[in-house]
Design a protein around this motif. Structure first.
Motif, PDB file in Angstrom:
ATOM      1  N   ILE A   1      42.605  48.439  67.264  1.00  0.00           N
ATOM      2  CA  ILE A   1      43.183  50.090  66.834  1.00  0.00           C
ATOM      3  C   ILE A   1      42.480  49.700  65.891  1.00  0.00           C
ATOM      4  CG2 ILE A   1      43.902  51.865  65.954  1.00  0.00           C
ATOM      5  CD1 ILE A   1      46.880  50.973  67.488  1.00  0.00           C
TER       6      ILE A   1
ATOM      7  N   LEU B   1      48.825  54.006  65.721  1.00  0.00           N
ATOM      8  CA  LEU B   1      49.750  52.592  65.971  1.00  0.00           C
ATOM      9  C   LEU B   1      51.490  53.394  66.145  1.00  0.00           C
ATOM     10  CD1 LEU B   1      49.715  49.703  63.161  1.00  0.00           C
ATOM     11  CD2 LEU B   1      51.665  51.227  63.926  1.00  0.00           C
TER      12      LEU B   1
ATOM     13  N   ASP C   1      48.643  44.617  61.559  1.00  0.00           N
ATOM     14  CA  ASP C   1      47.950  45.308  60.176  1.00  0.00           C
ATOM     15  C   ASP C   1      47.654  44.071  59.453  1.00  0.00           C
ATOM     16  OD1 ASP C   1      47.442  47.727  59.052  1.00  0.00           O
ATOM     17  OD2 ASP C   1      48.268  48.226  58.517  1.00  0.00           O
TER      18      ASP C   1
ATOM     19  N   CYS D   1      45.101  45.793  64.186  1.00  0.00           N
ATOM     20  CA  CYS D   1      44.844  47.113  63.819  1.00  0.00           C
ATOM     21  C   CYS D   1      44.178  46.623  62.500  1.00  0.00           C
ATOM     22  CB  CYS D   1      46.277  47.842  62.856  1.00  0.00           C
ATOM     23  SG  CYS D   1      47.599  47.860  64.099  1.00  0.00           S
TER      24      CYS D   1
ATOM     25  N   LYS E   1      43.832  55.999  62.127  1.00  0.00           N
ATOM     26  CA  LYS E   1      44.316  54.551  63.071  1.00  0.00           C
ATOM     27  C   LYS E   1      45.988  54.635  62.606  1.00  0.00           C
ATOM     28  CE  LYS E   1      42.528  51.288  60.013  1.00  0.00           C
ATOM     29  NZ  LYS E   1      42.492  52.124  59.062  1.00  0.00           N
ATOM     30  N   THR E   2      46.193  54.974  61.453  1.00  0.00           N
ATOM     31  CA  THR E   2      48.137  54.084  61.642  1.00  0.00           C
ATOM     32  C   THR E   2      48.670  54.965  62.082  1.00  0.00           C
ATOM     33  OG1 THR E   2      47.402  54.058  59.451  1.00  0.00           O
ATOM     34  CG2 THR E   2      50.205  54.483  59.859  1.00  0.00           C
TER      35      THR E   2
END
Length: 502
Positions: free
Chosen positions: A26, A38, A264, A298, A34-35
């Motif tokens: 991601i 996720l 992340d 991510c 993008k968070t």
């Protein structure tokens, strides 16, 4: 259906759970969504009974534990994508924290971490890393457990005391390198390593739980402070992946993963990573999928992940990238080249035109073949799209099913205690000899004191003159008198007389 709804472009885009263990990516610039992607993926896995582990670097993923707030905008998006049963709800979440402040303490032992990853945490050079290998080998040979930093420090002190003997058996150890390791251990302790190393150590099965309703537990690691020590953060992740790889059984290609791992700020995992360790990560990524574990990175740019690993990430969600700088333009080009081309899209142009909540998506389909890239609206999560409050997180932690297992540390007998006992037993093993030595020392001191008194009497000191000095001065005065002169003449006459007779 054994799929997750990712979003919708010209048609709905799904992730087949059978290929979810083929890893994913991601990516996207800050603020592009993008968070939220996720969170939507993690929530979807949990609803399908798949446990999830997430590193929460910014603290904004904790909203997974809370139900979202209904809004007309979300309902419209859900209807547009084709989500029929959309409603807001919370997810089963367990909170973890290496420091034990924002979640259950997450610990491991020095032995389980091993010398390779520990050297990376301590930022040791090759020579110092070799000495750390010797320390671990010495502990194994002497049957000493290395559980926490006290144990490691005790072993380093032992090697320092017996450096010549250890060097003769295991290899040369320099005092300077040993001191550098000790200083690095002190720095690690200051950065929070003291809380991370110890017992009870994490048991992997506690990351792979489901609740009573069959929902997969979402394990959330608070990493907002951990990220300030990137070496500790990345080494922890590498350790956890290694533990999963080494301890989980082979399952081939299951119908759905046993665990999905979201990392992340993935670039921190690879910054400054030595080639040998990077090769180890690549090996783990290639083989861990057969253990039923999917790893999703991510990050802002796709090329934050090394090419050898990027090629193994089959499921892609690419949010907008802004091509403002040469670095950004290179990232756009890399992202465009990693997708299966779609004749209806010019990826290198579209990627900078995506709105918030939009992404270029490509998932693995039948037989693991990636689908053509498609521009899609990402499905909204049902949880809160924002952080939970401190009070809410405290309540979540209080309701955790495993809190009693990890909240209190255990300090059992290990290298630190055993080495202290050994030193104590050596000191008390010959009490008679020790007393004798003390008596001898006393007698020696008494004799020295007596000799010092006699010496002062004969030769004197700075404050008064001794007998020898007094007599010498008296003799000098006698020589100066008439009697002295007669004595002197008698002596000289005798000497001259003897000389003349010869």
């Amino acid at each position: 259906m054994n799929t997750l709804l990712i979003g919708k472009g010209e048609q709905q885009v799904h992730l087949n759970l059978k290929y979810a263990n083929r890893h994913g990516l991601i990516a996207g610039a800050t603020g592009t969504g993008k968070t939220v992607s996720l969170m939507s993926l993690a929530e979807g896995f949990s609803r399908q009974g798949v446990p999830v582990f997430i590193t929460d670097v910014k603290g904004d993923i904790s909203g997974l534990a809370m139900a979202g707030t209904p809004s007309e905008k979300l309902l419209q998006r859900a209807a547009q994508i084709g989500i029929e049963d959309y409603h807001n709800e919370a997810n089963p979440v367990v909170l973890w924290d290496l420091a034990g402040v924002q979640g259950h303490p997450l610990r491991t032992t020095i032995s389980e971490m091993g010398p390779t990853l520990l050297s990376r945490i301590l930022e040791l050079n090759d020579t110092q890393s070799g000495i750390l290998d010797i320390v671990f080998q010495l502990a194994d040979d002497q049957g000493l457990l290395l559980l926490d930093l006290d144990d490691l420090r005790a072993m380093l002190a032992l090697v320092a005391e017996e450096r010549k003997e250890v060097s003769a058996k295991y290899g040369l150890i320099s005092a300077q390198s040993l001191a550098a390791i000790q200083r690095s251990v002190l720095g690690l302790e200051r950065d929070g390593g003291k809380d991370f190393f110890g017992e009870p150590a994490l048991q992997l099965e506690d990351l792979m739980r489901t609740n009573l309703h069959g929902r997969g537990i979402i394990n959330l690691l608070a990493a907002n402070k951990l990220i300030l020590t990137p070496r500790l953060y990345s080494s922890f992740l590498l350790w956890l992946l290694s533990e999963l790889f080494e301890n989980l059984p082979e399952v081939g290609d299951p119908e759905k993963p046993k665990l999905v791992f979201f990392i992340d700020e993935a670039h921190l995992l690879f910054e400054g990573c030595p080639p040998s360790l990077l090769k180890r990560v690549e090996q783990i990524m290639r083989l861990i999928r057969s253990k039923g574990v999917g790893v999703y990175f991510c990050s802002q740019f796709p090329d934050d992940v090394p090419g050898e690993i990027l090629g193994q990430l089959g499921n892609r969600i690419q949010h907008a990238l802004r091509a403002y700088t040469p670095r950004d333009q290179k990232a756009v080009k890399t992202a465009a080249e990693t997708f299966v081309p779609n004749p209806k899209l010019v990826v290198s142009e579209v990627i900078s035109q995506l709105g918030v909540g939009e992404a270029l998506v490509s998932m693995l389909a039948d037989k693991g073949v990636p689908t053509m890239v498609e521009r899609a609206l990402i499905a909204p999560p049902r949880c809160r799209m924002g952080p939970a409050t401190s009070e809410e997180l405290h309540q979540v932690r209080a309701q955790s099913p495993i809190g009693g297992k990890y909240n209190h540390s255990i300090n059992r007998e290990s290298a630190y205690e055993l080495l202290n006992q050994r030193r104590t037993s050596v000191a008390t093993s010959n009490p008679t000899s020790t007393a004798s030595n003390t008596a001898n020392d006393g007698q020696t001191g008494q004799k020295a004191e007596e000799q010092g008194w006699f010496s002062e009497l004969i030769f004197g000191n700075k404050r008064r003159q001794g007998l020898a000095e007094t007599l010498s001065k008296q003799a000098a005065r006698t020589v100066g008198s008439q009697l002295g002169k007669q004595i002197l003449r008698g002596i000289l006459g005798g000497m001259l007389g003897k000389s003349s007779r010869r």
